[in-house]
Design a protein around this motif. Structure first.
Motif, short mmCIF file in Angstrom:
data_model
loop_
_atom_site.label_atom_id
_atom_site.label_comp_id
_atom_site.label_asym_id
_atom_site.label_seq_id
_atom_site.Cartn_x
_atom_site.Cartn_y
_atom_site.Cartn_z
N LEU A 406 0.80 -1.23 0.00
CA LEU A 406 0.00 0.00 0.00
C LEU A 406 0.83 1.27 0.00
N GLY A 407 2.12 1.17 0.28
CA GLY A 407 2.96 2.36 0.42
C GLY A 407 3.67 2.32 1.75
N GLN A 408 4.08 3.48 2.24
CA GLN A 408 4.82 3.51 3.49
C GLN A 408 4.12 4.38 4.52
N HIS A 409 4.38 4.04 5.77
CA HIS A 409 3.86 4.79 6.91
C HIS A 409 4.93 4.77 7.99
N GLN A 410 5.39 5.96 8.37
CA GLN A 410 6.46 6.09 9.35
C GLN A 410 7.69 5.27 8.95
N ASP A 411 8.03 5.38 7.66
CA ASP A 411 9.20 4.75 7.06
C ASP A 411 9.14 3.22 7.04
N ARG A 412 7.96 2.67 7.19
CA ARG A 412 7.78 1.23 7.11
C ARG A 412 6.89 0.88 5.91
N ALA A 413 7.20 -0.25 5.27
CA ALA A 413 6.35 -0.74 4.18
C ALA A 413 5.05 -1.29 4.78
N ILE A 414 3.93 -0.94 4.16
CA ILE A 414 2.62 -1.31 4.68
C ILE A 414 1.92 -2.21 3.67
N ILE A 415 1.24 -3.25 4.18
CA ILE A 415 0.58 -4.22 3.31
C ILE A 415 -0.87 -4.43 3.73
N PHE A 416 -1.69 -4.81 2.74
CA PHE A 416 -3.07 -5.25 2.95
C PHE A 416 -3.11 -6.74 2.66
N HIS A 417 -3.62 -7.54 3.61
CA HIS A 417 -3.60 -8.99 3.41
C HIS A 417 -4.62 -9.64 4.33
N ASN A 418 -5.09 -10.82 3.92
CA ASN A 418 -5.94 -11.64 4.76
C ASN A 418 -5.07 -12.75 5.33
N ILE A 419 -4.89 -12.77 6.62
CA ILE A 419 -3.89 -13.64 7.25
C ILE A 419 -4.54 -14.47 8.35
N TRP A 420 -4.09 -15.72 8.47
CA TRP A 420 -4.59 -16.58 9.53
C TRP A 420 -3.89 -16.26 10.85
N GLY A 421 -2.55 -16.28 10.89
CA GLY A 421 -1.90 -16.03 12.16
C GLY A 421 -0.41 -15.78 12.04
N LEU A 422 0.19 -15.38 13.16
CA LEU A 422 1.62 -15.11 13.25
C LEU A 422 2.30 -16.32 13.89
N ARG A 423 3.49 -16.64 13.42
CA ARG A 423 4.24 -17.77 13.97
C ARG A 423 4.79 -17.40 15.35
N ILE A 424 4.45 -18.22 16.34
CA ILE A 424 4.98 -17.98 17.69
C ILE A 424 5.64 -19.25 18.21
N ALA A 425 6.61 -19.08 19.09
CA ALA A 425 7.31 -20.21 19.71
C ALA A 425 6.50 -20.70 20.90
N LEU A 426 6.40 -22.01 21.03
CA LEU A 426 5.69 -22.61 22.16
C LEU A 426 6.69 -23.03 23.22
N PRO A 427 6.51 -22.59 24.44
CA PRO A 427 7.48 -22.92 25.51
C PRO A 427 7.65 -24.42 25.68
N GLY A 428 8.91 -24.84 25.73
CA GLY A 428 9.20 -26.24 25.98
C GLY A 428 8.85 -27.18 24.84
N SER A 429 8.71 -26.64 23.61
CA SER A 429 8.33 -27.47 22.48
C SER A 429 9.09 -27.02 21.24
N SER A 430 9.36 -27.98 20.36
CA SER A 430 9.99 -27.64 19.08
C SER A 430 8.95 -27.18 18.06
N LEU A 431 7.66 -27.34 18.38
CA LEU A 431 6.58 -26.91 17.48
C LEU A 431 6.38 -25.40 17.57
N GLN A 432 5.88 -24.82 16.51
CA GLN A 432 5.47 -23.43 16.51
C GLN A 432 3.95 -23.37 16.60
N GLY A 433 3.46 -22.33 17.25
CA GLY A 433 2.02 -22.09 17.32
C GLY A 433 1.65 -20.90 16.45
N ARG A 434 0.43 -20.43 16.61
CA ARG A 434 -0.05 -19.26 15.86
C ARG A 434 -0.79 -18.31 16.80
#
Length: 480
Positions: A406-434
């Motif tokens: 979409l352009g930039q805002h405060q010197d950052r690239a900005i995007i429009f998207h439909n997203i399910w989730g962000l990758r997060i680390a799960l404590p004590g596990s090798s798996l990633q969560g969302r």
């Protein structure tokens, strides 16, 4: 015991993947947006803001030349109607068998998160009746929004429910969805005659027969001989115009055909032939299935704000107007639940302008002359996107995801998207969560960067930048 352990782990993932602090399952799903990702509070959730950021007049400036857009629209029309023009099925039986070989009963889980039973799986496969393929070769049209399935069943097929991306909502039998008025070619009937295998302009799969009508030569000629219209709002109910005649008493209204952005239907250029229109009204046609199984054209009258001649003028303001109807909509893998995923959001956003985008994110990221960003440091990637990205016309791709720059805002690239989730680390596990966002949003390329459990940013995973309607390759050195 193994399956029980997987289910317990799946429940734990779902309860913890949406929050950065200890919480019960309900709290994990009800966190405010800003606690999931600060971007949702700090970045304007308004496409008009980015469309008019420079100056109001520039928002209406064409993003492409008239000839360039006309050529793109002609190509889009050719692809849209290609199933009617094909002499017969494109896929061979061998191609279908290779595709189905990816699915195994022992690897799949049902809607209750229990493994598929071999008997149930054999029943689904037997319903394909592929030994008689191809049993049909008939042009047809969709008469309502319909799911395109990889097997003739509504039953989902999940992989390991304990792993993000392999459980809900990722039903791997959901190939895509088709809007009403989509030309298709029927190639094979299921054994129970409730499903039909078809080829559509964008994908192939099984559709329930009740969602289709046969297209006679006369119907196709009438449909193709008219200018087309693009729908401008979501879930517009289309019903036949009554021309002022009283309808017979009915206990219930007729079922409407629901049409949304991305739907292209014939426009009635001389609606006075069917009676006068009030000021601010537009007339268009939609398909209806008759008792004979064939499609018939029905005239609907809409407020002019809901439909316009296709293709629309390609500019930031009009793109923003359509995108605002999608902003905040729930995520829907492969169009499931009547919603959109990342690629169908962009596909439907650009179709009204005559720009044809493929069905999946990888194909969309490969359009034109993509700039390869893999191997660069995140800061280098963002610098190149800010330098070479064209707002509202550049796509940013990463494995399994696609977004619109979409352009930039405060010197950052900005995007429009439909997203399910962000990758997060799960404590004590090798798996990633969302951390589940689960909707169409406007963010930087690093949403959730303030989280202590964020495993990987979108920017780190970004692989490409490409520009729709780009005649020349992009270059890392900043040149064209």
């Amino acid at each position: 015991m193994l399956h029980g352990a997987l289910l317990l782990l799946a429940a734990w993932v779902f309860c913890t993947s949406g929050c950065a602090r200890p919480a019960d399952g309900l709290a994990a799903w009800t966190l405010p947006d800003a606690e999931l990702a600060l971007d949702l509070a700090q970045v304007p959730q308004d496409l008009f803001w980015f469309a008019t950021k420079a100056e109001e007049e520039a928002a209406f400036a064409p993003l492409a030349g008239a000839e360039e857009q006309a050529a793109a629209a002609a190509r889009a029309a050719g692809l849209l109607f290609s199933p009617w023009l094909a002499p017969g099925p494109i896929r061979s039986l061998e191609e279908i068998r290779i595709e189905l070989a990816r699915f195994k009963a022992e690897k799949g889980f049902m809607e209750n998160l229990r493994p598929f039973s071999p008997a149930r799986w054999d029943e689904i496969l037997g319903n394909c009746a592929l030994e008689a393929y191809p049993g049909l070769n008939l042009p047809a049209i969709t008469v309502r929004v319909c799911d395109l399935r990889l097997l003739p069943t509504r039953q989902p097929y999940f992989l390991n429910p304990a792993r993000p991306g392999e459980g809900f909502p990722f039903d791997y039998l959901q190939n895509s969805s088709l809007p009403p008025g989509t030309p298709v070619r029927l190639t094979h009937l299921s054994a129970d005659q409730a499903w039909v295998l078809l080829e559509s302009p964008s994908a192939k799969g099984w559709v329930e027969l009740e969602n289709l009508a046969l297209a006679s030569p006369r119907f196709m000629l009438d449909w193709l001989s008219r200018p087309m219209a693009a729908l401008l709002e979501e879930k517009i109910p289309l019903r036949p115009r009554t021309d002022g005649r009283a309808m017979p008493d009915q206990p219930l209204p007729t079922l409407p055909c629901l049409a949304s952005i991305g739907t292209i239907l014939p426009l009635e250029s001389n609606p006075r032939l069917h009676g006068p229109l009030e000021k601010g009204q537009t007339a268009l046609y939609f398909p209806e299935r008759g008792t004979d199984g064939y499609a018939h054209m029905r005239l609907a009258v809409l407020p002019s704000r809901q439909a316009a001649a296709w293709p629309l003028p390609l500019n930031r303001k009009t793109l923003a107007a359509l995108g605002m109807h999608m902003l905040g909509q729930p995520y829907g893998w492969g169009g499931s639940g009547g919603n959109r995923d990342c690629s169908s959001t962009l596909r439907d956003l650009f179709m009204p302008f005559g720009l044809w985008l493929p069905r999946n994110s990888l194909a969309q990221a490969s359009l034109g002359h993509p700039l390869d960003l893999s191997g660069l440091e995140p800061e280098q990637k963002e610098a190149l996107i800010l330098q070479q990205g064209r707002p509202f016309l550049s796509l940013i791709g990463l494995p399994g995801h696609i977004s619109l720059y979409l352009g930039q805002h405060q010197d950052r690239a900005i995007i429009f998207h439909n997203i399910w989730g962000l990758r997060i680390a799960l404590p004590g596990s090798s798996l990633q969560g969302r951390a589940i966002l689960g909707k169409a949003v406007i963010t930087t390329l690093t949403p959730g960067r303030e989280r202590t459990d964020l495993a990987q940013t979108l920017l780190e995973n970004t692989r490409s930048l490409n520009r729709l309607l780009a005649p020349l390759p992009l270059a890392r050195n900043g040149g064209e």
